[in-house]
Scaffold this motif. Structure first.
Motif, PDB file in Angstrom:
ATOM      1  N   UNK A  73       0.812  -1.204   0.000  1.00  0.00           N
ATOM      2  CA  UNK A  73       0.000   0.000   0.000  1.00  0.00           C
ATOM      3  C   UNK A  73       0.849   1.259   0.000  1.00  0.00           C
ATOM      4  N   UNK A  74       2.006   1.203   0.626  1.00  0.00           N
ATOM      5  CA  UNK A  74       2.822   2.422   0.701  1.00  0.00           C
ATOM      6  C   UNK A  74       3.814   2.433  -0.435  1.00  0.00           C
ATOM      7  N   UNK A  75       3.956   3.603  -1.016  1.00  0.00           N
ATOM      8  CA  UNK A  75       4.795   3.653  -2.197  1.00  0.00           C
ATOM      9  C   UNK A  75       6.265   3.783  -1.844  1.00  0.00           C
TER      10      UNK A  75
ATOM     11  N   UNK B  93       8.073   2.061  -0.018  1.00  0.00           N
ATOM     12  CA  UNK B  93       8.798   0.805   0.146  1.00  0.00           C
ATOM     13  C   UNK B  93       8.950   0.394   1.592  1.00  0.00           C
ATOM     14  N   UNK B  94       8.650   1.273   2.556  1.00  0.00           N
ATOM     15  CA  UNK B  94       8.721   0.829   3.947  1.00  0.00           C
ATOM     16  C   UNK B  94       7.387   0.210   4.330  1.00  0.00           C
ATOM     17  N   UNK B  95       7.436  -0.690   5.279  1.00  0.00           N
ATOM     18  CA  UNK B  95       6.193  -1.332   5.697  1.00  0.00           C
ATOM     19  C   UNK B  95       5.627  -0.567   6.884  1.00  0.00           C
TER      20      UNK B  95
ATOM     21  N   UNK C  98       0.147  -0.778   9.488  1.00  0.00           N
ATOM     22  CA  UNK C  98      -0.973  -1.586   8.989  1.00  0.00           C
ATOM     23  C   UNK C  98      -0.481  -2.943   8.510  1.00  0.00           C
ATOM     24  N   UNK C  99       0.709  -2.948   7.889  1.00  0.00           N
ATOM     25  CA  UNK C  99       1.255  -4.219   7.413  1.00  0.00           C
ATOM     26  C   UNK C  99       1.485  -5.170   8.574  1.00  0.00           C
TER      27      UNK C  99
ATOM     28  N   UNK D 185      -0.485  -8.443   9.050  1.00  0.00           N
ATOM     29  CA  UNK D 185       0.393  -9.610   8.968  1.00  0.00           C
ATOM     30  C   UNK D 185       0.264 -10.473  10.214  1.00  0.00           C
TER      31      UNK D 185
END
Lengths: 276, 314
Positions: free
Chosen positions: A1-3, A5-7, A10-11, A15
């Protein structure tokens, strides 16, 4: 979802939820695998009272459980019958639905209805029908048909998905090169959809092998394996139940893994061929 | 189980029907009609099997529901007693209410769990291979025996089970909880365990087909992650949720084995009521209940389809 590149949080939240869900799916199953290795004095729950293969041995002594060998064999044969029929009939129907024909919409809705009608209804209806017609129900006739009403719609939906993304230009190319319709089908269409067909077969076999409700009223005199296991739950109070559960689940897993491996090999081979 | 098995995408019947046939030159017309016959031949086995093992059995149930019976046999007749007894008994109504309660609770739980799982797979797992592997991890238990999956809750929920031991060990409770196994709680837990995949698969399928640029657009327009989820993704996922709901609700409404096994015979459901009548050889009574159940299920499915247009998915 995030552009970037970091998570984000929410991830990790989702997860974590996913991991819990997988634990929820597999956790109980793994406890009965563990408990099937109970010592001879062990019970249905933890703690483990030693470790032994006692309950697996017990399983193969005829008096311990009903007819485990016979019901397994019947389920195996029935599974193969349902698998073969599901693959053939769904493939044919999938081909038919590529063109418009009269009654197509009705047949399509009938197949969808087959998924929605509760299993116990099919079981009761088929069982009653056979009884009234004076034909004794049996696992290879009435139960076979009752199971097909569950596996065929799944097979058909998968075939729809396959032909929906099937590139027709391959067929046109074959025809332009002078292939007959049978040659086009067997040399072009079939190899392309083969992995999906194997998938349909896997569905057909496993759904049949594990089916309970649709077989209950239609199996006749001789039990299939799920019926046998269900019978055991009411009168067996030793870990032999878990041993049986472990063995049949292992069997299912082996089949699923075998099929997935076959599909992967087929795909890899095709990828290599198209690359080379 | 290739990529196809993971998608329930399907075209409408004859969606890609041979349009060229209409404009074909006269010489090819004959070919077209031959292909038409081929279609019928190819569809015939499916039609035949569904006719014999779905339509005739349902017709049989409807007919038998008007028959009479005594303790030993069923008697061809036309009586309404089966329906009168079924609809006139408060037990039937309570049983239906209880089954609908199960359906509502299990539906709500599977919808939330199924959506979150599918949402994670579709939007947060980046590599396609990983997506497929994790989806298969969710699918595999679905291909194993339901009965064994139910049995596997015994060591977990039983009086001396893992959960009770853990709770006592931590000190939350002093004595083992009795309600864990053989209760409504156990029934709902097992149903969620068995049926969530029927929600995950169609929702995952719809989510995978959402155009990612729509999500980008929402973010560019200043929507927060939560706003994107509630205003863009969930509305677009509705058809998948509806298909999953149809599966879950119909499975729960017709279920009898989970209720019988996990409640230890203490709870009732419509399917279980029918199964009991069947074991007492009261087939006409069971048939009348089957007809009522079928009508109930069809009404629920019709309601879902009215609320959400699932034709785009079909």
């Amino acid at each position: 979802m995030r552009r970037d590149g970091r998570r984000g949080p929410a991830f990790w939240l989702l997860g974590g939820f996913f991991v819990l869900f997988v634990l929820f799916l597999y956790g109980p199953l793994s406890t009965i695998v563990l408990l099937s290795f109970q010592g001879p004095d062990g019970g249905l729950t933890f703690p483990m009272n030693g470790v032994s293969l006692n309950w697996f041995r017990n399983l193969f002594e005829k008096q311990a459980v009903g007819d485990f060998g016979g019901s397994f064999l019947r389920s195996l044969i029935l599974g193969v019958m349902v698998m073969a029929t599901t693959v053939a009939v769904s493939l044919l129907a999938g081909l038919a639905f590529r063109r418009r024909f009269r009654g197509a919409t009705f047949l399509f809705y009938l197949a969808v209805a087959s998924l929605i009608v509760p299993s116990i209804l099919v079981s009761l209806g088929v069982g009653l029908g056979f009884q009234i017609a004076g034909v004794p129900p049996a696992w290879y006739s009435s139960a076979f048909g009752a199971q097909l009403t569950w596996t065929l719609p799944f097979g058909l939906l998968i075939m729809f998905a396959v032909f929906n993304r099937f590139n027709r230009s391959y067929e046109e190319a074959a025809r332009d090169l002078g292939a007959s319709s049978w040659q086009t089908f067997s040399n072009v269409v079939l190899p392309i959809i083969l992995p999906s067909l194997i998938g349909v077969g896997l569905f057909g076999f496993t759904l049949s092998y594990d089916e309970f409700a649709r077989t209950l009223m239609t199996a006749g005199t001789f039990n299939t394996l799920p019926l046998e296991i269900y019978g055991m739950t009411t009168n067996v109070t030793t870990p032999v139940l878990y041993a049986l559960g472990t063995l049949t689940t292992l069997f299912s897993f082996l089949i699923i893994l075998g099929v997935l491996a076959t599909i992967l090999v087929l795909r890899a081979r095709r990828a290599r061929r198209t690359a080379g | 189980m290739s990529e196809a098995a993971t998608t329930t995408t399907m075209p409408g019947p004859g969606a890609d029907a041979a349009a060229p046939a209409r404009t074909a030159p006269p010489a090819e017309r004959r070919g077209a009609s031959a292909r038409n016959i081929a279609s019928y031949l190819q569809a015939a086995p499916l039609a035949l099997i569904l006719f014999v093992f779905l339509l005739i059995p349902i017709a049989t149930i409807v007919v038998v529901s008007f028959w009479d019976y005594d303790f030993a046999r069923i008697i061809p007749d036309f009586v309404l007693t089966n329906y009168k007894e079924a609809l006139g008994s408060s037990v039937t109504w309570r049983t239906y209410l209880n089954t609908l309660r199960y359906a509502a609770i299990v539906w709500a739980l599977t919808a939330v769990i199924g959506f979150m799982t599918a949402y994670f797979l579709a939007f947060y797992v980046r590599s396609a291979t990983m997506q497929m592997v994790l989806f298969l991890v969710c699918t595999v238990p679905f291909l194993t025996s339901n009965i064994i999956r139910m049995i596997s809750w015994i060591p977990f929920l039983g009086r001396n089970g893992l959960l009770n031991s853990a709770l006592i060990h931590i000190g939350i409770v002093d004595e083992p909880l009795e309600f864990l196994l053989f209760s409504d709680f156990a029934v709902v837990l097992a149903m969620v365990h068995l049926y969530t995949l029927f929600m995950v698969a169609p929702v995952f399928n719809t989510l995978m087909r959402i155009d990612r640029s729509v999500v980008e657009a929402a973010r560019d327009a200043g929507a927060s992650g939560w706003q994107t989820l509630t205003n863009v993704i969930i509305p677009l996922a509705k058809p998948g949720i509806a298909i999953g709901s149809i599966f879950v609700v119909t499975l729960v409404m017709g279920d009898f084995i989970t209720v019988r096994f996990m409640s230890g015979g203490q709870s009732a459901s419509v399917g279980l009521m029918m199964a009991n009548q069947i074991s007492l050889l009261q087939y006409p009574a069971a048939a009348a209940n089957a007809v009522i159940l079928l009508i109930t299920v069809l009404i629920i499915v019709a309601a879902i389809i009215r609320l959400v247009d699932i034709r785009k998915e079909l």
